[in-house]
Design a protein around this motif. Structure first.
Motif, PDB file in Angstrom:
ATOM      1  N   VAL A 125       0.875  -1.263   0.097  1.00  0.00           N
ATOM      2  CA  VAL A 125       0.029   0.076  -0.089  1.00  0.00           C
ATOM      3  C   VAL A 125       0.722   1.335  -0.197  1.00  0.00           C
ATOM      4  O   VAL A 125       1.763   1.496   1.004  1.00  0.00           O
ATOM      5  CB  VAL A 125      -0.963  -0.109   1.397  1.00  0.00           C
ATOM      6  CG1 VAL A 125      -1.649   1.268   1.139  1.00  0.00           C
ATOM      7  CG2 VAL A 125      -1.906  -1.202   1.285  1.00  0.00           C
ATOM      8  N   LEU A 126       0.735   1.976  -0.940  1.00  0.00           N
ATOM      9  CA  LEU A 126       1.437   3.371  -1.016  1.00  0.00           C
ATOM     10  C   LEU A 126       0.399   4.386  -0.306  1.00  0.00           C
ATOM     11  O   LEU A 126      -0.651   4.556  -0.756  1.00  0.00           O
ATOM     12  CB  LEU A 126       1.524   3.869  -2.489  1.00  0.00           C
ATOM     13  CG  LEU A 126       2.154   5.135  -2.748  1.00  0.00           C
ATOM     14  CD1 LEU A 126       3.672   5.119  -2.250  1.00  0.00           C
ATOM     15  CD2 LEU A 126       2.254   5.580  -4.106  1.00  0.00           C
ATOM     16  N   SER A 127       0.850   4.859   0.677  1.00  0.00           N
ATOM     17  CA  SER A 127       0.241   5.733   1.415  1.00  0.00           C
ATOM     18  C   SER A 127       0.798   7.365   1.342  1.00  0.00           C
ATOM     19  O   SER A 127       2.166   7.615   1.464  1.00  0.00           O
ATOM     20  CB  SER A 127       0.178   5.363   3.090  1.00  0.00           C
ATOM     21  OG  SER A 127      -0.257   4.314   3.282  1.00  0.00           O
ATOM     22  N   LEU A 128      -0.043   8.318   1.065  1.00  0.00           N
ATOM     23  CA  LEU A 128       0.355   9.728   1.147  1.00  0.00           C
ATOM     24  C   LEU A 128      -0.382  10.411   2.004  1.00  0.00           C
ATOM     25  O   LEU A 128      -1.628  10.159   2.439  1.00  0.00           O
ATOM     26  CB  LEU A 128       0.018  10.173  -0.225  1.00  0.00           C
ATOM     27  CG  LEU A 128       0.989   9.763  -1.432  1.00  0.00           C
ATOM     28  CD1 LEU A 128       0.197   8.643  -2.246  1.00  0.00           C
ATOM     29  CD2 LEU A 128       1.546  10.872  -2.045  1.00  0.00           C
ATOM     30  N   HIS A 129       0.361  11.287   2.807  1.00  0.00           N
ATOM     31  CA  HIS A 129      -0.119  11.976   3.895  1.00  0.00           C
ATOM     32  C   HIS A 129      -0.182  13.436   3.631  1.00  0.00           C
ATOM     33  O   HIS A 129       1.010  13.886   3.274  1.00  0.00           O
ATOM     34  CB  HIS A 129       0.573  11.687   5.238  1.00  0.00           C
ATOM     35  CG  HIS A 129       0.221  12.717   6.251  1.00  0.00           C
ATOM     36  ND1 HIS A 129      -0.900  12.374   7.206  1.00  0.00           N
ATOM     37  CD2 HIS A 129       0.666  13.648   6.833  1.00  0.00           C
ATOM     38  CE1 HIS A 129      -1.006  13.384   8.037  1.00  0.00           C
ATOM     39  NE2 HIS A 129      -0.226  14.200   7.881  1.00  0.00           N
ATOM     40  N   ILE A 130      -1.227  14.132   3.300  1.00  0.00           N
ATOM     41  CA  ILE A 130      -1.243  15.507   2.907  1.00  0.00           C
ATOM     42  C   ILE A 130      -1.768  16.612   3.913  1.00  0.00           C
ATOM     43  O   ILE A 130      -2.892  16.533   3.837  1.00  0.00           O
ATOM     44  CB  ILE A 130      -1.831  15.725   1.524  1.00  0.00           C
ATOM     45  CG1 ILE A 130      -1.420  14.618   0.460  1.00  0.00           C
ATOM     46  CG2 ILE A 130      -1.786  17.108   0.897  1.00  0.00           C
ATOM     47  CD1 ILE A 130      -2.616  14.171  -0.514  1.00  0.00           C
ATOM     48  N   PRO A 131      -0.957  17.219   4.663  1.00  0.00           N
ATOM     49  CA  PRO A 131      -1.507  17.952   5.633  1.00  0.00           C
ATOM     50  C   PRO A 131      -2.213  19.055   5.210  1.00  0.00           C
ATOM     51  O   PRO A 131      -2.073  19.610   3.990  1.00  0.00           O
ATOM     52  CB  PRO A 131      -0.285  18.561   6.652  1.00  0.00           C
ATOM     53  CG  PRO A 131       1.170  17.723   5.917  1.00  0.00           C
ATOM     54  CD  PRO A 131       0.438  17.058   4.488  1.00  0.00           C
ATOM     55  N   LYS A 132      -3.277  19.620   6.147  1.00  0.00           N
ATOM     56  CA  LYS A 132      -3.893  20.855   5.712  1.00  0.00           C
ATOM     57  C   LYS A 132      -3.092  22.218   6.113  1.00  0.00           C
ATOM     58  O   LYS A 132      -2.333  21.974   7.114  1.00  0.00           O
ATOM     59  CB  LYS A 132      -5.383  20.687   6.371  1.00  0.00           C
ATOM     60  CG  LYS A 132      -6.345  19.805   5.775  1.00  0.00           C
ATOM     61  CD  LYS A 132      -7.730  19.683   6.315  1.00  0.00           C
ATOM     62  CE  LYS A 132      -8.587  18.630   5.973  1.00  0.00           C
ATOM     63  NZ  LYS A 132      -9.791  18.928   6.548  1.00  0.00           N
ATOM     64  N   LYS A 133      -3.266  23.266   5.351  1.00  0.00           N
ATOM     65  CA  LYS A 133      -2.881  24.584   5.761  1.00  0.00           C
ATOM     66  C   LYS A 133      -3.474  24.825   7.125  1.00  0.00           C
ATOM     67  O   LYS A 133      -4.583  24.558   7.498  1.00  0.00           O
ATOM     68  CB  LYS A 133      -3.096  25.594   4.773  1.00  0.00           C
ATOM     69  CG  LYS A 133      -2.513  25.515   3.529  1.00  0.00           C
ATOM     70  CD  LYS A 133      -2.676  26.462   2.571  1.00  0.00           C
ATOM     71  CE  LYS A 133      -2.362  26.124   1.329  1.00  0.00           C
ATOM     72  NZ  LYS A 133      -2.523  27.063   0.192  1.00  0.00           N
ATOM     73  N   GLU A 134      -2.757  25.570   8.038  1.00  0.00           N
ATOM     74  CA  GLU A 134      -3.326  25.770   9.274  1.00  0.00           C
ATOM     75  C   GLU A 134      -4.633  26.606   9.552  1.00  0.00           C
ATOM     76  O   GLU A 134      -5.565  26.171  10.165  1.00  0.00           O
ATOM     77  CB  GLU A 134      -2.155  26.535  10.137  1.00  0.00           C
ATOM     78  CG  GLU A 134      -2.550  26.926  11.396  1.00  0.00           C
ATOM     79  CD  GLU A 134      -2.123  25.556  12.386  1.00  0.00           C
ATOM     80  OE1 GLU A 134      -2.877  25.234  13.335  1.00  0.00           O
ATOM     81  OE2 GLU A 134      -1.398  24.639  11.778  1.00  0.00           O
TER      82      GLU A 134
END
Length: 146
Positions: A125-134
């Motif tokens: 599984v390729l997992s991408l974590h994309i944080p949100k802007k503050e």
């Protein structure tokens, strides 16, 4: 005017009998249907308060096979793999593996922090974590009733 009822169960082959059957037998073959379905890995996209998450099911690949790129807010995930096993002296009746490639694109929302994207590959599984802007993170708090 004549009204003709459409019956999807009955194949209209009065012009060329067997014409539809030929295409259904060829295109409905598991060789073709498996190729059409398995050309793109399945993706799960979820969202939490702090980030977006994309999980791509891509078993049998190595992390070196993946290319993850960003063009503005367009996230592209691609992979290319070629089987270089020795086939000398083998006479194949059917060969279904040896080369696989795919490209998936996702448009990220404006609230995504594109400078802090993290990717990992584990257990197929390729997992991408994309944080949100503050400023895009949802604020939750208890409001006192007076």
């Amino acid at each position: 005017m004549t009204l003709v009822k459409f019956n999807p169960e009955k194949k209209n082959s009065s012009l060329l009998p067997g014409f539809n059957d030929i295409f259904e037998s060829v295109l409905g073959d598991t060789f073709f249907t498996d190729r059409r379905i398995s050309s793109l890995p399945a993706a799960n996209i979820s969202e939490s308060n702090a980030a977006y998450h994309i999980d791509l099911a891509a078993p049998g690949l190595k992390k070196e096979n993946f290319r993850v790129g960003l063009d503005g807010h367009l996230l592209r995930i691609s992979s290319e793999q070629q089987d270089e096993s020795n086939t000398e002296g083998k006479n194949f009746n059917r060969r279904e593996y040896g080369y696989a490639s795919f490209t998936r694109s996702f448009t990220l929302p404006e609230s995504a922090d594109v400078n802090a994207i993290q990717a990992s590959y584990k257990d197929g599984v390729l997992s991408l974590h994309i944080p949100k802007k503050e400023e895009a993170r949802a604020v939750s708090k208890q409001i006192e009733i007076q």
